[in-house]
Design a protein around this motif. Structure first.
Motif, short mmCIF file in Angstrom:
data_model
loop_
_atom_site.label_atom_id
_atom_site.label_comp_id
_atom_site.label_asym_id
_atom_site.label_seq_id
_atom_site.Cartn_x
_atom_site.Cartn_y
_atom_site.Cartn_z
N SER A 230 0.83 -1.21 0.00
CA SER A 230 0.00 0.00 0.00
C SER A 230 0.86 1.26 0.00
O SER A 230 0.56 2.22 -0.71
N GLN B 163 2.20 1.47 -3.44
CA GLN B 163 1.17 1.81 -4.42
C GLN B 163 0.66 3.24 -4.27
O GLN B 163 0.35 3.91 -5.25
N THR C 250 -5.91 3.47 -1.87
CA THR C 250 -4.78 2.55 -1.97
C THR C 250 -4.07 2.41 -0.63
O THR C 250 -3.65 1.31 -0.25
N ALA D 199 -9.68 1.54 -5.48
CA ALA D 199 -8.23 1.58 -5.30
C ALA D 199 -7.74 0.61 -4.25
O ALA D 199 -6.59 0.18 -4.28
#
Length: 404
Positions: free
Chosen positions: A145, A148, A275, A325
């Motif tokens: 995470s 990302q 995300t 996301a």
């Protein structure tokens, strides 16, 4: 410096190496800021080169195929022979694409430029994802995470910078973004040195959880196919938003290019926020539950979006971006746990497939928009998140939650 590097090596296996995670996330942000310039300048490029929507889709397809086809091969090769400094090499290739894009005076030269940026991205992502795995200290969802969210933040910042720098002043101002590439090359070279002395972290020791996750090959294949179908639904829908949301807003609400790009920035900002939560929630509650929520949960909002007012579209786009996301980090770590010991190969396959689906989706949706309308195309795409129902067919993986 040996006295300071050794503690990092020994402790990294037991704890999360946040400086490296933040550095690779920052590099991902710069990489995806550069990538996101491509769709951000579509309205300007469409006008400058007198293009139709199908040709706009081909630009995305060219970029995404260049960014996707090489990734599984890069990941497979680097699993066998790690390449710590390939991260900086990939960014150098992307910088070359920026230079070509800045001085492109023909549609086909634009295609060459975006292909170079795509190739740079295909070299970057598998090894960068592996660095996040190495620095995770067992908190794999959190690490992915953090990695990302840098990319999604870059995707959100790119349209904003394009609206401020490129759209008012012209295509040659793309050249200014080479500064970001140079910064990224320096950071990635530094990460490469850390990677070199920590290669032992690539293949973690066997644990009871890893043994417990060993499924029959047929079940593993079925699970991978389901995950790829879920990636298809997510990235086809995201392609409609990243490539055509600005056109949808201009067509339906008569916004200016810059106003539409601000709305795209808001959507991509919501993607970045979603995300950041997806991975840690997957660590805590189980990745399968997060995959359920993040794909299927977006469906009510996508179905409403084509039929409401501008304010409602803005609010719905925030909800869609945030929910969708949260999927990718959970899907990627689930796949890594499904096929242990193949971090680069799995990362390359899933990043590559995601990029490829985004490119194919953009091209096909552009053709659909040309033959119908942008608003009709969004109405069709609204049903894609319903594919999230397939999550129920995924096997349960029994993994221990990260502590701390």
């Amino acid at each position: 410096m040996p006295s300071t590097s050794r503690p990092i090596v020994s402790s990294a296996a037991a704890s999360t190496v946040y400086p490296i995670l933040l550095a690779i996330s920052f590099s991902h942000m710069l990489n995806d800021t550069i990538q996101s310039l491509i769709p951000s300048i579509y309205p300007m490029v469409k006008q400058n080169y007198q293009l139709n929507f199908a040709q706009i889709g081909i630009i995305t397809l060219t970029f995404q195929l260049a960014a996707s086809l090489l990734q599984p091969f890069v990941g497979f090769y680097t699993d066998k022979k790690p390449q710590p400094f390939s991260l900086a090499t990939g960014m150098t290739i992307s910088m070359g694409g920026l230079v070509v894009l800045a001085f492109a005076h023909h549609y086909y030269v634009v295609l060459i430029a975006v292909a170079l940026i795509g190739i740079g991205s295909s070299v970057f992502h598998p090894e960068a994802s592996k660095v996040a795995f190495m620095a995770s200290g067992g908190k794999r969802g959190l690490a992915q995470s953090i990695f990302q969210v840098g990319g999604n933040a870059g995707s959100a910042i790119g349209p904003l910078l394009a609206a401020l720098i490129i759209v008012p002043h012209g295509q040659q101002h793309v050249l200014w973004f080479c500064i970001l590439a140079l910064i990224a090359i320096f950071v990635l070279y530094t990460i490469g040195k850390w990677y070199t002395v920590n290669m032992h972290l690539i293949r973690p020791k066997k644990t009871a959880a890893a043994t417990e996750n060993r499924l029959p090959p047929r079940k593993v294949t079925m699970a991978v196919v389901i995950l790829l179908v879920l990636i298809f639904s997510k990235y086809f829908y995201l392609a409609s938003m990243s490539s055509y949301f600005t056109f949808f807003l201009i067509d339906k609400f008569q916004l200016s290019i810059q106003q539409a790009q601000m709305h795209l920035f808001i959507f991509l900002g919501a993607v970045a926020a979603g995300t950041l939560l997806g991975g840690p929630l997957g660590d805590r509650f189980g990745r399968k539950y997060i995959i359920w929520f993040s794909i299927l949960g977006a469906a009510p909002f996508t179905l409403l979006l084509p039929h409401v007012s501008l304010l409602a579209v803005t609010l719905l786009s925030i909800a869609i971006g945030f929910i969708l996301a949260s999927a990718f980090s959970a899907i990627l770590v689930y796949a890594q746990e499904l096929i242990p010991g193949k971090i680069g190969t799995v990362s390359g396959l899933f990043f590559g497939f995601a990029f490829g689906m985004g490119g194919i989706g953009s091209a096909l949706l552009g053709i659909l928009a040309d033959h119908t309308s942008v608003q009709y195309m969004f109405s069709v795409c609204a049903y894609l998140p319903l594919i999230g129902l397939l999550t129920g067919l995924l096997p349960n993986l029994h993994t221990k939650k990260a502590v701390g």
